[in-house]
Design a protein around this motif. Sequence first.
Motif, mmCIF file in Angstrom:
data_model
loop_
_atom_site.group_PDB
_atom_site.id
_atom_site.type_symbol
_atom_site.label_atom_id
_atom_site.label_comp_id
_atom_site.label_asym_id
_atom_site.label_seq_id
_atom_site.Cartn_x
_atom_site.Cartn_y
_atom_site.Cartn_z
ATOM 1 N N LYS A 281 0.673 -1.291 -0.076
ATOM 2 C CA LYS A 281 0.128 0.083 -0.017
ATOM 3 C C LYS A 281 0.949 1.198 0.115
ATOM 4 C CE LYS A 281 -3.911 2.199 2.491
ATOM 5 N NZ LYS A 281 -4.838 1.993 3.607
ATOM 6 N N ASN A 282 2.039 1.342 0.695
ATOM 7 C CA ASN A 282 2.877 2.613 0.625
ATOM 8 C C ASN A 282 3.942 2.217 0.114
ATOM 9 O OD1 ASN A 282 0.844 3.928 2.433
ATOM 10 N ND2 ASN A 282 1.495 2.653 4.053
ATOM 11 N N ASN A 283 4.253 1.278 -0.603
ATOM 12 C CA ASN A 283 5.488 0.768 -1.370
ATOM 13 C C ASN A 283 5.639 1.931 -2.426
ATOM 14 O OD1 ASN A 283 6.603 -0.493 -3.609
ATOM 15 N ND2 ASN A 283 7.681 -1.523 -2.188
ATOM 16 N N SER A 284 6.706 2.621 -2.327
ATOM 17 C CA SER A 284 6.960 3.593 -3.252
ATOM 18 C C SER A 284 6.841 3.177 -5.062
ATOM 19 C CB SER A 284 8.490 4.434 -3.136
ATOM 20 O OG SER A 284 9.460 3.321 -3.462
ATOM 21 N N VAL A 285 7.489 2.105 -5.245
ATOM 22 C CA VAL A 285 7.156 1.328 -6.572
ATOM 23 C C VAL A 285 5.740 1.322 -6.987
ATOM 24 C CG1 VAL A 285 7.826 -0.477 -8.308
ATOM 25 C CG2 VAL A 285 9.498 0.431 -6.453
ATOM 26 N N TRP A 286 5.100 0.708 -6.184
ATOM 27 C CA TRP A 286 3.511 0.223 -6.485
ATOM 28 C C TRP A 286 2.804 1.648 -6.508
ATOM 29 C CZ3 TRP A 286 0.104 -2.935 -7.544
ATOM 30 C CH2 TRP A 286 -1.373 -3.033 -7.092
ATOM 31 N N THR A 287 2.945 2.572 -5.493
ATOM 32 C CA THR A 287 2.354 3.818 -5.830
ATOM 33 C C THR A 287 2.474 4.736 -6.901
ATOM 34 O OG1 THR A 287 3.771 4.976 -4.401
ATOM 35 C CG2 THR A 287 1.815 4.122 -3.220
ATOM 36 N N SER A 288 3.792 4.447 -7.417
ATOM 37 C CA SER A 288 4.225 5.210 -8.864
ATOM 38 C C SER A 288 3.592 4.301 -9.907
ATOM 39 C CB SER A 288 5.493 5.277 -8.960
ATOM 40 O OG SER A 288 6.241 4.021 -9.360
ATOM 41 N N LEU A 289 3.046 3.410 -10.014
ATOM 42 C CA LEU A 289 2.567 2.780 -11.449
ATOM 43 C C LEU A 289 1.450 3.501 -11.825
ATOM 44 C CD1 LEU A 289 2.810 -0.795 -9.935
ATOM 45 C CD2 LEU A 289 4.344 -0.017 -11.556
ATOM 46 N N PRO A 290 1.407 3.611 -13.126
ATOM 47 C CA PRO A 290 0.218 4.323 -13.911
ATOM 48 C C PRO A 290 -1.136 3.863 -13.367
ATOM 49 C CG PRO A 290 1.921 3.806 -15.199
ATOM 50 C CD PRO A 290 2.406 3.128 -14.163
ATOM 51 N N PHE A 291 -1.345 2.531 -13.255
ATOM 52 C CA PHE A 291 -2.658 2.157 -13.238
ATOM 53 C C PHE A 291 -2.936 2.288 -11.713
ATOM 54 C CE2 PHE A 291 0.439 -1.479 -13.229
ATOM 55 C CZ PHE A 291 0.208 -2.049 -11.891
ATOM 56 N N VAL A 292 -2.204 2.222 -10.697
ATOM 57 C CA VAL A 292 -2.260 2.897 -9.314
ATOM 58 C C VAL A 292 -2.616 4.106 -9.360
ATOM 59 C CG1 VAL A 292 -1.563 2.709 -6.810
ATOM 60 C CG2 VAL A 292 -0.697 0.860 -8.613
ATOM 61 N N LYS A 293 -2.097 5.013 -9.745
ATOM 62 C CA LYS A 293 -2.327 6.314 -9.881
ATOM 63 C C LYS A 293 -3.632 6.767 -10.527
ATOM 64 C CE LYS A 293 2.330 8.248 -10.331
ATOM 65 N NZ LYS A 293 3.292 9.196 -10.845
ATOM 66 N N SER A 294 -3.939 6.125 -11.662
ATOM 67 C CA SER A 294 -5.243 6.350 -12.300
ATOM 68 C C SER A 294 -6.571 5.546 -11.524
ATOM 69 C CB SER A 294 -5.380 5.916 -13.571
ATOM 70 O OG SER A 294 -5.087 4.563 -13.378
ATOM 71 N N GLY A 295 -6.259 4.912 -10.587
ATOM 72 C CA GLY A 295 -7.323 4.158 -9.618
ATOM 73 C C GLY A 295 -7.815 3.165 -10.673
ATOM 74 N N ASP A 296 -6.932 2.493 -11.264
ATOM 75 C CA ASP A 296 -7.368 1.229 -12.049
ATOM 76 C C ASP A 296 -7.312 -0.033 -11.470
ATOM 77 O OD1 ASP A 296 -9.026 2.675 -14.119
ATOM 78 O OD2 ASP A 296 -6.929 3.207 -14.895
ATOM 79 N N VAL A 297 -7.055 -0.076 -10.137
ATOM 80 C CA VAL A 297 -6.893 -1.286 -9.661
ATOM 81 C C VAL A 297 -8.079 -1.860 -8.723
ATOM 82 C CG1 VAL A 297 -5.480 -2.491 -7.655
ATOM 83 C CG2 VAL A 297 -4.406 -0.416 -8.901
ATOM 84 N N HIS A 298 -8.575 -3.012 -9.350
ATOM 85 C CA HIS A 298 -9.741 -3.939 -8.966
ATOM 86 C C HIS A 298 -9.676 -4.885 -8.123
ATOM 87 C CE1 HIS A 298 -11.268 -0.746 -11.921
ATOM 88 N NE2 HIS A 298 -10.271 -1.452 -12.578
ATOM 89 N N ARG A 299 -10.058 -5.064 -6.909
ATOM 90 C CA ARG A 299 -9.993 -6.223 -6.024
ATOM 91 C C ARG A 299 -11.447 -6.764 -6.258
ATOM 92 N NH1 ARG A 299 -8.878 -8.044 0.175
ATOM 93 N NH2 ARG A 299 -10.224 -9.798 0.056
ATOM 94 N N LEU A 300 -11.484 -8.034 -6.916
ATOM 95 C CA LEU A 300 -12.795 -8.694 -7.039
ATOM 96 C C LEU A 300 -13.262 -9.326 -5.897
ATOM 97 C CD1 LEU A 300 -12.389 -10.207 -10.700
ATOM 98 C CD2 LEU A 300 -13.068 -7.669 -9.819
ATOM 99 N N ASP A 301 -14.481 -9.883 -5.845
ATOM 100 C CA ASP A 301 -14.968 -10.576 -4.700
ATOM 101 C C ASP A 301 -14.435 -11.642 -4.269
ATOM 102 O OD1 ASP A 301 -17.166 -8.618 -5.404
ATOM 103 O OD2 ASP A 301 -18.425 -9.944 -6.434
ATOM 104 N N ASP A 302 -14.398 -11.846 -2.714
ATOM 105 C CA ASP A 302 -13.918 -13.221 -2.430
ATOM 106 C C ASP A 302 -14.960 -14.458 -3.244
ATOM 107 O OD1 ASP A 302 -12.330 -11.469 -1.052
ATOM 108 O OD2 ASP A 302 -13.057 -12.523 0.940
ATOM 109 N N GLY A 303 -14.268 -15.595 -2.876
ATOM 110 C CA GLY A 303 -15.111 -16.758 -3.155
ATOM 111 C C GLY A 303 -15.255 -17.056 -4.620
ATOM 112 N N ILE A 304 -14.360 -16.408 -5.540
ATOM 113 C CA ILE A 304 -14.182 -16.727 -6.914
ATOM 114 C C ILE A 304 -12.764 -17.638 -7.168
ATOM 115 C CG2 ILE A 304 -14.017 -16.063 -9.342
ATOM 116 C CD1 ILE A 304 -15.450 -13.378 -8.536
#
Length: 326
Positions: A281-304
Amino acid sequence: MRRLLRTAPLAAAAALLLAACGTTEPAADDKPTASAEPFTLTDASGAKVELDGPAKKVVGTEWNVVEHLLSLGVEPVGVADVKGYKTWDSAVPLTNDAKDVGTRGEPSTDTIAALNPDLIVATTDLQPNAVAQLRKIAPVLEVKSADASDPVGQMLENLDLIAKATGTTERAATLKKDFDAKLAEGAKALEDAGLKGAGIAFSDGYVVSNQVSLRPYTSGSLIGGVNERLGLRNAWKLKGDEAYGLAATDVEGLTSLGKVQFVYIGNEQDASSDPFGKELKNNSVWTSLPFVKSGDVHRLDDGIWMFGGTGSMERYVDALVAALTK
């Protein structure tokens, strides 16, 4: 219970994943049957499986075959790792009082023998010596665990073979028809949203001894195959293993993805299953990624269950479309 497969396609996760492989397909002369007459099937190992009639008392040693059985209307009398199945596969819930027959890698022969099953359904991931012991108890039908050259086709082939063994081929035909309809519905919804051909990167991850490992699902994975049938483009450039289409990387490996839709599944009952929302969550590499910056990270429902059957994949399509089009 971790959802890791019993394969070792990933060098970084070799110590965590159990062994696997599979071959062959059902013989062309195998015919569906719902009669009480004896019949013979050829399973994925090439073995001839003789049954006195459609199997009713069935044990499943892997979660995908358990899901197939349930989807076909066959309540298994024995299931490997019942708690794990209920945790990771709620798309096709296990609601009966199936006996827990041990782990997926080492099912208990004594427990299975006490159930006096008509049939044991396993995958080619199960070690040959374990299969040999199970064949002393009851007929064993092995289905190929996975095939990265045609992941969706292999899933449907497994469904068909289990349906032949249980006399439920009509139900299998309905499941396949519904699955095709769900894919068409999802593809249209994504196209209407302007997402046809959009890049997608599906991954899961886990944490062991404070070390984050990520597992990309290439186009050879079941999830990857479904994504492509939905009209999406798999953004991973890594090569997956020949069975499950899985690769290995770390957070730095995500920098090659560019602007994509990043999708993953975790589980609230498994504390180590969501490094994207926790450890990174606070990793500098992760937070710098384009899809993280644009909010295009999606956690889907449990149980799939990412390696399941038509039920899990239909639930995946619904969850994915909802996430990408909201």
